[in-house]
Write an enzyme that holds these catalytic residues in place. Structure first.
Site: not given
Ligand code: SDX
Length: 392
Positions: A271, A328
């Site tokens: 998140h 989710d």
């Molecule tokens: C919602 O914003 C909100 O409030 C949204 C929400 C709401 O109520 O409106 O809460 C609802 O959208 C919840 C999130 C649902 N999405 C998912 O579950 C999809 C999977 N999650 C990710 O794609 C990700 O965690 C996000 C999109 C939720 C957040 O992404 P960020 O903040 O842009 O983080 P990032 O992509 O920069 O990741 C940071 C690191 C990275 O690794 P490094 O580059 O540091 O090595 O964490 C890793 C990412 O690769 N990472 C994950 C991951 N999420 C982040 N690696 C594997 N699996 C994941 N799910």
């Protein structure tokens, strides 16, 4: 003047507004609507009360809530011409596309954009969309299932009637199941608002051009559809199904999620703000257990989800990046237990988020916020003369 412009991809460190609606503390995993904790609201309030609280700022009195519900029920009919639009969609249409189009259509049927400074005008638009949207959601599901469209029963509660419109079988008395009604009520409360997330920011920036409320909401539905946002609840179930097909091999998916070459992410984890457990996920996980227990459903998908969560919470890759289950991760398991098809899960998220989008749109307009128009740093070609086509 060319003031200094800093680029902040994804607005990770940019605040877009001041807001009095929802408070989040990502480090501590705190979520409050208008100062009330999500734990108390999920336990003690119902969804319509929370919608009133988010939009108008205070919990309603008994009379205010009754009037709110009565006024909403009076709007819970949809123009007959909209039925034709529902029928025009192919069965294969994704429900989020259907509901985004129908919400835009409501704008076309109600072109008068809302006079946001008239309390009466605003109230009318708010009860209109809160009355019609659940009908559109139920119709979208019925359309998919080839069932006749149904308005349900006006004597039922708001959430109760949503379930009835969605699931009433022709010529069969609708069996009210308090467990399902309570679970859906709780899910909708937990999804109702979340400060400046992607879809809410979309609604606010669209609304900042002074386009109408319904058209602004329609943009939020499209943004929510993305698998990185609300679409994740559908993607979680598809991931858990794939793991089940793979004989429950969670290790394989954990490895994929950590492999930088592989775009796969563990859906339902991570998140932007919560670097601790998403407080909503805790409540939904408990509700998932209760619903499946009470329905006597042994869903292997739930066991796979719990196994995956346990592994991820012990895996340094996830622990170092503070990746926890988010809202989710478990919600789809409850929707599935209710018999809601996977591609309807994000529509259910939109149904819950509707009051939050309305509240945020109204706050932005009442604050007379300027039209959203960010700048950029240009990195393209410098000036060059035109070349006629025969010389290219
Ligand atoms: C919602 O914003 C909100 O409030 C949204 C929400 C709401 O109520 O409106 O809460 C609802 O959208 C919840 C999130 C649902 N999405 C998912 O579950 C999809 C999977 N999650 C990710 O794609 C990700 O965690 C996000 C999109 C939720 C957040 O992404 P960020 O903040 O842009 O983080 P990032 O992509 O920069 O990741 C940071 C690191 C990275 O690794 P490094 O580059 O540091 O090595 O964490 C890793 C990412 O690769 N990472 C994950 C991951 N999420 C982040 N690696 C594997 N699996 C994941 N799910």
């Amino acid at each position: 003047t060319d003031s200094v412009i800093t680029i902040d991809p994804g607005y990770k460190n940019t605040g877009s507004c001041e807001s009095a609606i929802t408070f989040l503390d990502g480090e501590k995993g705190i979520l409050r609507y208008r100062g009330y904790s999500i734990e108390e609201l999920a336990e003690k309030a119902d969804f319509l009360e929370v919608a009133f609280l988010l939009i108008f700022g205070e919990l309603p009195t008994k009379e205010e809530l009754e009037k709110f519900h009565t006024d909403i029920k009076a709007q819970s009919v949809v123009d007959e011409d909209v039925r034709k639009i529902v029928d025009a969609f192919p069965k294969s249409a994704h429900p989020m596309g259907v509901i985004a189009s129908l919400t835009s259509a409501l704008t076309a049927f109600n072109p008068s954009s809302v006079n946001v400074n008239s309390e009466e005008d605003m109230y009318k638009a708010i009860v209109k969309i809160l009355g019609k949207f659940p009908v559109l959601v139920a119709w979208t599901l019925r359309k998919k299932q080839g069932l006749p469209l149904d308005y349900g029963d006006k004597n039922l509660g708001y959430v109760e009637n949503i379930l009835k419109m969605m699931f009433k079988q022709p010529n069969e008395e609708y069996i009210l199941n308090p467990i399902l009604i309570n679970a859906l009520d709780k899910l909708l409360i937990l999804h109702a608002d979340h400060e400046q997330n992607c879809s809410t920011s979309t609604v606010r920036i669209a609304g900042s051009s002074h386009v109408g409320l319904f058209a602004s909401l329609s943009t939020g539905i499209s943004a929510l559809w993305g698998p990185l946002h609300g679409g994740a609840n559908q993607a979680v179930l598809e991931m858990l199904e794939a793991i089940k097909e793979d004989g429950g091999d969670t290790a394989k998916y954990m490895a994929k999620a950590k492999d930088k070459e592989d775009p796969f992410r563990l859906m339902g984890f991570g998140h932007r703000v919560y670097k601790n457990f998403d407080p909503r996920a805790k409540i939904i996980k408990k509700a998932a257990d209760e619903v499946l227990d009470n329905l006597g459903i042994e869903d292997p998908i739930l066991d796979i989800a719990k196994g995956l969560e346990k592994e991820a919470l012990q895996d340094p890759y996830f622990v170092d990046r503070k990746l926890y289950p988010n809202v989710d991760f478990y919600s789809g398991i409850i929707y599935r237990g209710m018999g809601i098809p996977t591609d309807m899960f994000t529509v259910m998220f939109a149904l819950g988020r509707l009051p939050g989008w309305i509240a945020q749109w109204r706050e932005m307009r009442l604050n007379n916020e300027p039209i959203g128009r960010p700048r950029q740093i240009y990195i393209g070609e410098t000036l060059r003369p035109f070349v006629s086509i025969d010389k290219r």
